[in-house]
Write an enzyme that holds these catalytic residues in place. Structure first.
Site, PDB file in Angstrom:
ATOM      1  NE  ARG A 179      -3.712  -0.155   2.225  1.00 12.86           N
ATOM      2  CZ  ARG A 179      -4.135  -1.068   3.110  1.00 12.86           C
ATOM      3  NH1 ARG A 179      -3.715  -1.016   4.346  1.00 12.86           N
ATOM      4  NH2 ARG A 179      -4.963  -2.009   2.748  1.00 12.86           N
ATOM      5  CE1 TYR A 180       0.328   4.181   4.179  1.00 10.38           C
ATOM      6  CE2 TYR A 180       0.681   1.974   5.028  1.00 10.38           C
ATOM      7  CZ  TYR A 180      -0.003   3.165   5.054  1.00 10.38           C
ATOM      8  OH  TYR A 180      -1.014   3.334   5.963  1.00 10.38           O
ATOM      9  NE  ARG A 232       4.724   1.992   6.478  1.00  5.07           N
ATOM     10  CZ  ARG A 232       4.411   3.198   5.979  1.00  5.07           C
ATOM     11  NH1 ARG A 232       5.065   3.692   4.938  1.00  5.07           N
ATOM     12  NH2 ARG A 232       3.430   3.873   6.524  1.00  5.07           N
ATOM     13  CB  CYS A 247      -5.339 -16.277  13.984  1.00  2.34           C
ATOM     14  SG  CYS A 247      -4.672 -14.793  13.301  1.00  2.34           S
ATOM     15  CB  CYS A 251      -9.944 -11.084  17.349  1.00  2.00           C
ATOM     16  SG  CYS A 251      -8.321 -11.585  17.968  1.00  2.00           S
ATOM     17  CB  CYS A 266     -10.424 -10.371  13.059  1.00  2.00           C
ATOM     18  SG  CYS A 266      -9.084 -10.492  11.872  1.00  2.00           S
ATOM     19  NE  ARG A 304      -5.455  -8.621   6.223  1.00  5.65           N
ATOM     20  CZ  ARG A 304      -4.348  -8.170   6.814  1.00  5.65           C
ATOM     21  NH1 ARG A 304      -3.844  -8.805   7.840  1.00  5.65           N
ATOM     22  NH2 ARG A 304      -3.737  -7.102   6.348  1.00  5.65           N
ATOM     23  CG  ASP A 355     -10.267  -1.437  10.477  1.00  3.62           C
ATOM     24  OD1 ASP A 355      -9.990  -0.237  10.301  1.00  3.62           O
ATOM     25  OD2 ASP A 355      -9.412  -2.316  10.703  1.00  3.62           O
ATOM     26  CG  ASP A 397      -6.114   0.825   7.644  1.00  4.50           C
ATOM     27  OD1 ASP A 397      -5.974   1.273   6.479  1.00  4.50           O
ATOM     28  OD2 ASP A 397      -5.359  -0.024   8.143  1.00  4.50           O
ATOM     29  CE  LYS A 401      -2.579   0.219   9.905  1.00  3.85           C
ATOM     30  NZ  LYS A 401      -1.970  -0.356   8.697  1.00  3.85           N
TER      31      LYS A 401
HETATM   32  C1  LIG Z   1      -0.814  -1.017   8.569  1.00  3.16           C
HETATM   33  C2  LIG Z   1      -0.144  -1.304   7.338  1.00  3.16           C
HETATM   34  C3  LIG Z   1       1.240  -1.049   7.194  1.00  3.16           C
HETATM   35  C4  LIG Z   1       2.079  -0.467   8.309  1.00  3.16           C
HETATM   36  O1  LIG Z   1       1.737   0.861   8.531  1.00  3.16           O
HETATM   37  P1  LIG Z   1       2.607   1.749   9.563  1.00  3.16           P
HETATM   38  O2  LIG Z   1       1.854   3.042   9.617  1.00  3.16           O
HETATM   39  O3  LIG Z   1       3.983   1.853   9.012  1.00  3.16           O
HETATM   40  O4  LIG Z   1       2.583   1.010  10.869  1.00  3.16           O
HETATM   41  C5  LIG Z   1       1.830  -1.322   5.995  1.00  3.16           C
HETATM   42  N1  LIG Z   1       1.134  -1.836   4.953  1.00  3.16           N
HETATM   43  C6  LIG Z   1      -0.185  -2.082   5.063  1.00  3.16           C
HETATM   44  C7  LIG Z   1      -0.891  -2.658   3.884  1.00  3.16           C
HETATM   45  C8  LIG Z   1      -0.873  -1.843   6.252  1.00  3.16           C
HETATM   46  O5  LIG Z   1      -2.175  -2.111   6.349  1.00  3.16           O
HETATM   47  S1  SF4 Z   2      -7.243  -9.576  14.965  1.00  6.99           S
HETATM   48 FE1  SF4 Z   2      -7.478 -11.134  13.364  1.00  6.99          FE
HETATM   49  S2  SF4 Z   2      -5.409 -11.379  12.522  1.00  6.99           S
HETATM   50 FE2  SF4 Z   2      -5.207 -10.407  14.530  1.00  6.99          FE
HETATM   51  S3  SF4 Z   2      -4.947 -12.080  15.998  1.00  6.99           S
HETATM   52 FE3  SF4 Z   2      -7.121 -11.598  15.944  1.00  6.99          FE
HETATM   53  S4  SF4 Z   2      -7.960 -13.033  14.445  1.00  6.99           S
HETATM   54 FE4  SF4 Z   2      -5.764 -12.964  14.111  1.00  6.99          FE
END
Ligand SMILES: *Cc1c(COP(=O)(O)O)cnc(C)c1O
Ligand code: SF4
Length: 322
Positions: A66-67, A70, A79, A83, A86, A88, A247, A284, A291
């Site tokens: 996304r960025y 990174r 997992c 949660c 979550c 995802r 989210d 996000d 974010k």
């Molecule tokens: C959260 C996230 C990151 C990390 O973001 P930081 O602001 O650097 O902590 C990097 N890539 C993706 C796709 C993310 O969702």
């Molecule tokens: S929030 Fe989602 S990805 Fe994170 S530990 Fe919980 S179930 Fe796993």
């Protein structure tokens, strides 16, 4: 299609079982891990199936980019727990397996071929539950990519199964580039003696620890909950990093506060609690825009560019025009 019944099943570890208080109504641990079918079946109109736009940023299996500097590398989709909030949540049952070595090579090639990528964030699922052999392979490969400056791991393992972090795990992580670990923790009740011991293992071997917390109604939506959590994290040498606004995941409306409520909580912490205990409150942005910090703001400009700054007690102060 998502298998709804599967998603709604409870899944948690022995460690979590030990700290759930079945007799306490709205126990902050139960709320996070026990399914509430009635509430989770309510889908609000603003909730979306891919709340933070991961699909749009998925470049190749195992990579979310996304960025510019990174990428997320997801070696394992599932997992040890599910949660209930979550981000995802609706994908987990479909990503039960680890990347194969072939898929992993594809993901690593993606990282190797983009010199702008400076950081690799292992995310999930639970990256630290990846088989030891594969984890060692991933770290070995990342270590050989010159443009990678740092490796980060987003994990909940130290909370849900601290006993799985061993000297061997540390050895795999330490042979490499600088590693930062971000632990997902939402209530001080999650921080038991075993969790502290696990964090000691990391910090004593030179691996810095940060935390991320999801802001969740009932779990940590009172200022006292957050204060206790962030203080306790600092005492086990974990620096609070992010407080995530919940989210827009389908069926999580009962967990979500408003942004205004989140800002009010952050205001209560600022000044009253040590600066090193303060995380950044972030959102996000839906659909993959990343974010951003969402305040609260302490500075305002009027039409004549006069600057007013508010102190932590709420008193306004003028700052000289610039
Ligand atoms: C959260 C996230 C990151 C990390 O973001 P930081 O602001 O650097 O902590 C990097 N890539 C993706 C796709 C993310 O969702
Ligand atoms: S929030 Fe989602 S990805 Fe994170 S530990 Fe919980 S179930 Fe796993």
């Amino acid at each position: 299609m998502n298998n709804k019944t599967d998603v709604l099943k409870n899944k948690f570890t022995k460690k979590i079982e030990e700290i759930i208080d079945y007799d306490r109504p709205n126990d902050p641990v139960s709320l996070q891990f026990l399914t509430d079918i009635e509430k989770e079946s309510i889908i609000l109109k603003e909730e979306i199936s891919d709340p933070i736009g991961d699909d749009r940023c998925s470049k190749i299996k195992g990579i979310i980019h996304r960025y510019p500097d990174r990428v997320l590398l997801i070696p394992k989709g599932d997992c040890l727990v599910t949660c209930r909030f979550c981000f995802r949540k609706w994908k987990l049952p479909h990503e039960k397996t680890e990347l194969t070595y072939e898929e992993l090579e594809g993901a690593l090639d993606y990282i190797r071929s983009d010199p702008q990528i400076w950081e690799v964030v292992l995310s999930g699922g639970e990256p630290l539950a990846t088989s030891e052999e594969k984890l060692e392979y991933i770290f070995k490969q990342l270590n050989n990519i010159p443009h990678i400056g740092v490796i980060r791991i987003h994990t909940r393992l130290p909370i849900v199964a601290p006993e799985l972090v061993t000297e061997k795990t540390i050895k795999i992580l330490k042979k490499n580039k600088p590693v930062f670990i971000v632990i997902h923790c939402n209530n001080e009740k999650e921080i038991t003696d075993d969790v502290k011991k696990c964090c000691d293992l990391f910090v004593d071997s030179g691996i810095p620890l940060l935390s991320q917390t999801a802001l969740l109604k009932g779990v940590n939506s009172e200022a006292e909950d957050l204060e206790a959590l962030f203080r306790k994290l600092i005492t086990i040498r974990v620096k609070p990093y992010y407080l995530h606004h919940c989210d827009l995941v389908e069926g999580t409306g009962h967990f979500r506060t408003t942004i205004k409520e989140g800002q009010a909580l952050m205001r209560k912490l600022r000044g009253n609690v040590s600066g090193i205990c303060q995380p950044t409150y972030v959102l996000d942005i839906p659909n993959g825009y990343g974010k951003v910090p969402i305040g609260p703001d302490y500075v305002s400009f009027d039409a004549n560019e006069l600057i007013t700054v508010m102190d932590y007690a709420g008193t306004q102060h003028q700052y000289p025009p610039q």
